[in-house]
Scaffold this motif. Structure first.
Motif, PDB file in Angstrom:
ATOM      1  N   LYS A  21      37.416  55.100  28.987  1.00 51.72           N
ATOM      2  CA  LYS A  21      36.599  54.290  28.080  1.00 51.72           C
ATOM      3  C   LYS A  21      36.777  52.793  28.345  1.00 51.72           C
ATOM      4  N   SER A  22      37.819  52.481  29.073  1.00 52.53           N
ATOM      5  CA  SER A  22      38.085  51.070  29.402  1.00 52.53           C
ATOM      6  C   SER A  22      38.637  51.006  30.816  1.00 52.53           C
ATOM      7  N   ILE A  23      38.058  50.127  31.607  1.00 50.91           N
ATOM      8  CA  ILE A  23      38.413  50.010  33.023  1.00 50.91           C
ATOM      9  C   ILE A  23      38.660  48.536  33.322  1.00 50.91           C
ATOM     10  N   LEU A  24      39.773  48.248  33.978  1.00 54.22           N
ATOM     11  CA  LEU A  24      39.999  46.874  34.428  1.00 54.22           C
ATOM     12  C   LEU A  24      39.920  46.861  35.950  1.00 54.22           C
ATOM     13  N   ALA A  25      38.848  46.289  36.462  1.00 54.19           N
ATOM     14  CA  ALA A  25      38.667  46.214  37.909  1.00 54.19           C
ATOM     15  C   ALA A  25      39.274  44.910  38.405  1.00 54.19           C
ATOM     16  N   ARG A  26      40.030  45.006  39.516  1.00 57.94           N
ATOM     17  CA  ARG A  26      40.776  43.851  40.022  1.00 57.94           C
ATOM     18  C   ARG A  26      39.982  43.155  41.120  1.00 57.94           C
ATOM     19  N   ALA A  27      39.765  41.891  40.949  1.00 63.91           N
ATOM     20  CA  ALA A  27      39.046  41.089  41.945  1.00 63.91           C
ATOM     21  C   ALA A  27      40.052  40.316  42.790  1.00 63.91           C
ATOM     22  N   GLY A  28      39.606  39.256  43.458  1.00 59.97           N
ATOM     23  CA  GLY A  28      40.485  38.503  44.350  1.00 59.97           C
ATOM     24  C   GLY A  28      41.379  37.510  43.637  1.00 59.97           C
ATOM     25  N   ALA A  29      41.148  37.313  42.353  1.00 59.95           N
ATOM     26  CA  ALA A  29      42.002  36.437  41.546  1.00 59.95           C
ATOM     27  C   ALA A  29      41.969  36.998  40.131  1.00 59.95           C
ATOM     28  N   ARG A  30      43.067  36.770  39.401  1.00 57.62           N
ATOM     29  CA  ARG A  30      43.183  37.412  38.089  1.00 57.62           C
ATOM     30  C   ARG A  30      42.073  36.969  37.121  1.00 57.62           C
TER      31      ARG A  30
ATOM     32  N   THR B 216      34.697  36.608  52.203  1.00 62.68           N
ATOM     33  CA  THR B 216      34.948  35.248  52.680  1.00 62.68           C
ATOM     34  C   THR B 216      34.196  34.188  51.873  1.00 62.68           C
ATOM     35  N   GLU B 217      33.230  34.629  51.079  1.00 64.36           N
ATOM     36  CA  GLU B 217      32.481  33.675  50.254  1.00 64.36           C
ATOM     37  C   GLU B 217      32.924  33.673  48.796  1.00 64.36           C
TER      38      GLU B 217
ATOM     39  N   ALA C  48      27.652  22.744  50.448  1.00 61.34           N
ATOM     40  CA  ALA C  48      29.067  22.422  50.222  1.00 61.34           C
ATOM     41  C   ALA C  48      30.002  23.425  50.899  1.00 61.34           C
ATOM     42  N   GLY C  49      29.460  24.542  51.383  1.00 62.87           N
ATOM     43  CA  GLY C  49      30.306  25.527  52.056  1.00 62.87           C
ATOM     44  C   GLY C  49      30.889  26.526  51.084  1.00 62.87           C
ATOM     45  N   PRO C  50      31.656  27.486  51.610  1.00 62.58           N
ATOM     46  CA  PRO C  50      32.198  28.551  50.749  1.00 62.58           C
ATOM     47  C   PRO C  50      33.031  27.985  49.606  1.00 62.58           C
ATOM     48  N   GLY C  51      32.991  28.655  48.486  1.00 63.84           N
ATOM     49  CA  GLY C  51      33.723  28.214  47.305  1.00 63.84           C
ATOM     50  C   GLY C  51      35.172  28.636  47.304  1.00 63.84           C
ATOM     51  N   ILE C  52      35.582  29.399  48.293  1.00 61.79           N
ATOM     52  CA  ILE C  52      36.990  29.791  48.418  1.00 61.79           C
ATOM     53  C   ILE C  52      37.449  29.501  49.840  1.00 61.79           C
ATOM     54  N   THR C  53      38.747  29.463  50.006  1.00 60.14           N
ATOM     55  CA  THR C  53      39.325  29.302  51.340  1.00 60.14           C
ATOM     56  C   THR C  53      40.199  30.521  51.608  1.00 60.14           C
ATOM     57  N   PRO C  54      39.621  31.532  52.229  1.00 67.77           N
ATOM     58  CA  PRO C  54      40.406  32.764  52.411  1.00 67.77           C
ATOM     59  C   PRO C  54      41.513  32.579  53.445  1.00 67.77           C
ATOM     60  N   ASP C  55      42.502  33.417  53.328  1.00 67.25           N
ATOM     61  CA  ASP C  55      43.627  33.405  54.264  1.00 67.25           C
ATOM     62  C   ASP C  55      43.129  33.677  55.682  1.00 67.25           C
ATOM     63  N   ALA C  56      43.446  32.753  56.600  1.00 71.04           N
ATOM     64  CA  ALA C  56      42.888  32.828  57.955  1.00 71.04           C
ATOM     65  C   ALA C  56      43.333  34.084  58.691  1.00 71.04           C
TER      66      ALA C  56
END
Lengths: 510, 510
Positions: free
Chosen positions: A98-107, A184-185, A479-487
């Motif tokens: 009934k409740s699901i917490l889906a994990r994204a790339g940041a809390r 990456t975006e 402005a380019g991607p809004g994140i800077t992913p780990d290279a």
């Protein structure tokens, strides 16, 4: 999170703090609206169960029929028909979370899915992209990436959908591109198309690798989601059934969404169309829970009417609104989080497009949808996503998010001492103590709406809202991607893609 | 009442009846939404009473101060300040009617005013008119007449406002023109500007004569209405006070509407601005009931925020929405029918205009407003009324009216026998018995929205919604008045106007 500074009438008043907003976690503040009585909803649910028991659904995937058979369904492999007893449906509804917490790339990007929350997605799955500079064209990888970047830029959009189909990427490699572009975006929850087990497994592997998740980590919480569309009426095709099974076993989120157009592939009435949608959703949810009890699954609907003069789909209509309300009642009846959808049939980002989208949105809001898809940017009944419409609809979503925050009416806000008693008849409140303390933070600051008066607006070129929206999306894209992913992780992902591409990729199932 | 015939995919199916709609009597189906707790609302009401008792309001009209004094208020004629005890307010709220039936030119145009009903008006009081053919210009008699004709043409518009100011008519004769235009173009409830007793008495006399009403008939039920705007903060000017007294004694409807912009002429908070609006409305209602206990009067509000960067008014904002909700709670607290307002600050009929107007409209709908003013056509925060926007907003109002009708989910609508069981997987419902019985009547038929696909729409010239709206208003305007008034009564009215004009007319009070 947005930070804006207010300046007013040329005066600098640095004492007041800048306005900060956070639309990343919303709860729905609107009282749920019913279109049908409790008895009528019970009758629709009962008719859905009866239809599953007496008429059944056609299931094209042998593995899915085997799961249904093991679960107690009556299966005819020659006709591919599966009839499902109500006890199987009830067991599935009992085991679905009934409740699901889906994990994204940041809390702060994690997505909670339960009744009462409110999550927005922009328009999804369009074959075409359109904007005022480049016109309408088949969707490309560039469009997919740019639109994902725009989705990242606004925290009122909570989940990443596949906004357009990148038609310039070969279909056997397309899932590599869409996953790479999303990761990456954006650090928001990514989407995986259920186009067959090989693509799904590739996508899961890329996501696990990029997020640094062990198999146990990945199974412990959902990290992506898919949409499962039944083929109305009463058919579950091979890729969709595979998707239900694959996502259930991996404990990733599947959102079941029958797409039922009243008067075409569904009954002409709201009650009939939603009963059909409901029974198809129940069948899919049952398969999911047979594959993996407790697997994260969402109820869903997308029901609107066709125009009976032309046969064309219509969105943002009274029928669409009522269908959302009915689906919301059924979702509460079975207790599952659920998704609904806004949308527009207009061919350009104009008044019709705005009015249909917002009208459909209010249906979803008053229906209590946990996720609202196609909430921004969708034109032509989903045949295109407009960059300008995306920006314009985000304005509306931001304003809805402001409503979620509510308002206060304590002594400070009523302000007898700091406002009402300090201004005499004929005076003004520009300098009242209450105003001075709040003028930079009290009001919503728009993204694209303009409050310039007619003369100023005319002097600035009399631009309409769409033209202003062009400038906004361009500045975000440039402005380019809004994140800077780990290279290192990006490099590893690219190595994976190169290797799998050399091996022939994974063609979609059909 | 509209009649439309549906035709679909070239087939003639004459068995099904054409769709008929009737939007002339609406009840609000939306669950009321609260923004503040019951305690907070009680505190706002209490603060309003305290402000009236301790600080009072400035009343410019000596006759009004005399009425307040007779009723027990403390009056200082040197400062024109009137402080009003709560027992006076409570007596006024007790004597004000909770339900009012205003009589128009035909029984199906009568307007019921009570909590729970829903009446729409187009935009009112704009100095300018605008359309795509003639551009933006100061409002004229022709505009007033044309816009009244358009208001008559759509039964979802329930009351006639003065859409634009006919600036080419001298001010001492303008009320003759506006009354004549309303009565010869429409049988809906007419509006009378409260611009001083002489104009009001002229207007009442014209209306009585044209409708064939004795003095007793006219006093027995309201036949017109006015809007009373207080001058915030806490001032009641001469024409407004005269209007309250004149309308009360004639038992015609006055709608009290403080126009309070948060952060300018009202406190910056929703709670403060609505408390100010509330106390001003209570003062005006009290004056009305002192002049004539039981006089028909409506509570009202129109509160939005200014843009703190430019100082310009903004509409259709989260602040506007919350203010409507708060006003609705206070209206229910005192039990009176009430009006709220939509509106837009946009400078043209574009996406911003659509989104603001609809956003503000939903605030009114969820606030439970009995009358929604500026529901269609209003641009530039009321500085212009757009012909095209009027048509486009009517589409939204029609769709809201369709929601008022609700939907059914009986056995016929769920349709196990007539739809669900008659179509096999992979089939369609185009020819299902349920579809055949309903295809001409089931769905809303739009006024200006188009469901043409992109190719067809492009071949037809890629017109946006505004351009299509131009064709719609032109065809209505060119068709001539929507009613055929009695020639003898028109002649008598023209004689009256000629006589009064020769006598010098009646200049407005200020």
């Amino acid at each position: 999170m947005a930070e804006r500074s207010g300046r007013r009438r040329g005066k600098q008043r640095d004492a007041a703090p800048a306005r900060r907003t956070d639309y990343s976690r919303l709860r729905n503040p609107f009282p749920p609206m019913d279109v049908f009585s409790a008895d009528e909803i019970a009758a629709m649910h009962e008719t859905a169960l009866r239809t599953l028991e007496e008429l059944g659904v056609k299931v094209l995937l042998p593995e899915a029929r085997a799961l249904f058979r093991q679960g107690g369904a009556r299966v005819d492999d020659s006709t591919q028909m599966v009839t499902i007893g109500r006890e199987m449906v009830e067991a599935a509804l009992a085991s679905a979370p009934k409740s699901i917490l889906a994990r994204a790339g940041a809390r702060n990007r994690d997505v909670l899915l339960e009744l009462g929350v409110l999550n927005f997605q922009p328009g999804a799955g369009a074959p075409h992209a359109t904007d005022l500079e480049r016109g309408r064209r088949p969707g490309t990888a560039r469009d997919f990436r740019e639109l994902t970047r725009l989705t990242q830029a606004f925290d009122v959009l909570h989940m990443l959908p596949p906004l357009v189909e990148p038609q310039d990427v070969p279909t056997h490699l397309r899932h590599y591109f869409t996953m790479e572009a999303q990761l990456t975006e954006s650090d928001k929850l990514p989407f995986v198309f259920a186009r067959g087990t090989p693509q799904t497994q590739d996508s899961f592997e890329m996501l696990q690798g990029f997020r640094g998740l062990s198999d146990a980590d990945f199974a412990a919480a959902p990290h992506c989601y898919t949409i499962i569309n039944t083929n109305s009426p009463r058919t579950l095709d091979i890729p969709m059934a595979q998707g239900l099974i694959d996502f259930a076993r991996a404990r990733q989120v599947a959102i079941v969404t029958p797409f039922t157009l009243m008067g075409a592939m569904a009954p002409i009435t709201v009650a009939g169309a939603i009963t059909l949608s409901h029974l198809e959703a129940l069948a899919a949810i049952t398969l999911s829970q047979l594959a993996q009890p407790g697997a994260p699954i969402l109820y869903g609907t997308f029901t609107s009417n066709v125009d009976m003069k032309s046969g064309s789909p219509a969105f943002g209509t009274p029928g669409h609104f009522h269908a959302s309300l009915a689906a919301g009642q059924l979702a509460r009846h079975i207790g599952l989080p659920w998704r609904s959808a806004a949308g527009s049939a207009a061919n350009m980002n104009d008044v019709q497009a705005a009015n249909e989208n917002q009208f459909g949105l209010w249906g979803c809001l008053m229906a209590g949808a946990s996720v609202v898809i196609h909430a921004a940017g969708w034109l032509e009944g989903g045949l295109s996503v407009s960059y300008e419409k995306l920006i314009c609809d985000i304005e509306v979503l931001n304003m809805v998010a402001e409503l979620c925050a509510g308002a206060q009416a304590g002594a400070d806000e009523i302000g007898f001492d700091t406002a009402l008693s300090t201004v005499q008849p004929g005076g003004h409140f520009f300098d009242a103590p209450q105003t001075m303390a709040r003028y930079q933070t009290e009001f919503y600051q728009p993204v694209v709406h303009s409050y310039a008066n007619f003369r100023t607006w005319t002097e600035r070129g009399a631009e309409d809202t769409s033209a202003r929206a062009t400038g906004i999306w361009k500045s975000i894209v440039e402005a380019g991607p809004g994140i800077t992913p780990d290279a290192a992780r990006v490099a590893a992902m690219q190595d994976f893609i190169a290797k799998r591409s050399a091996e022939g990729g994974a063609p979609p199932e059909s």
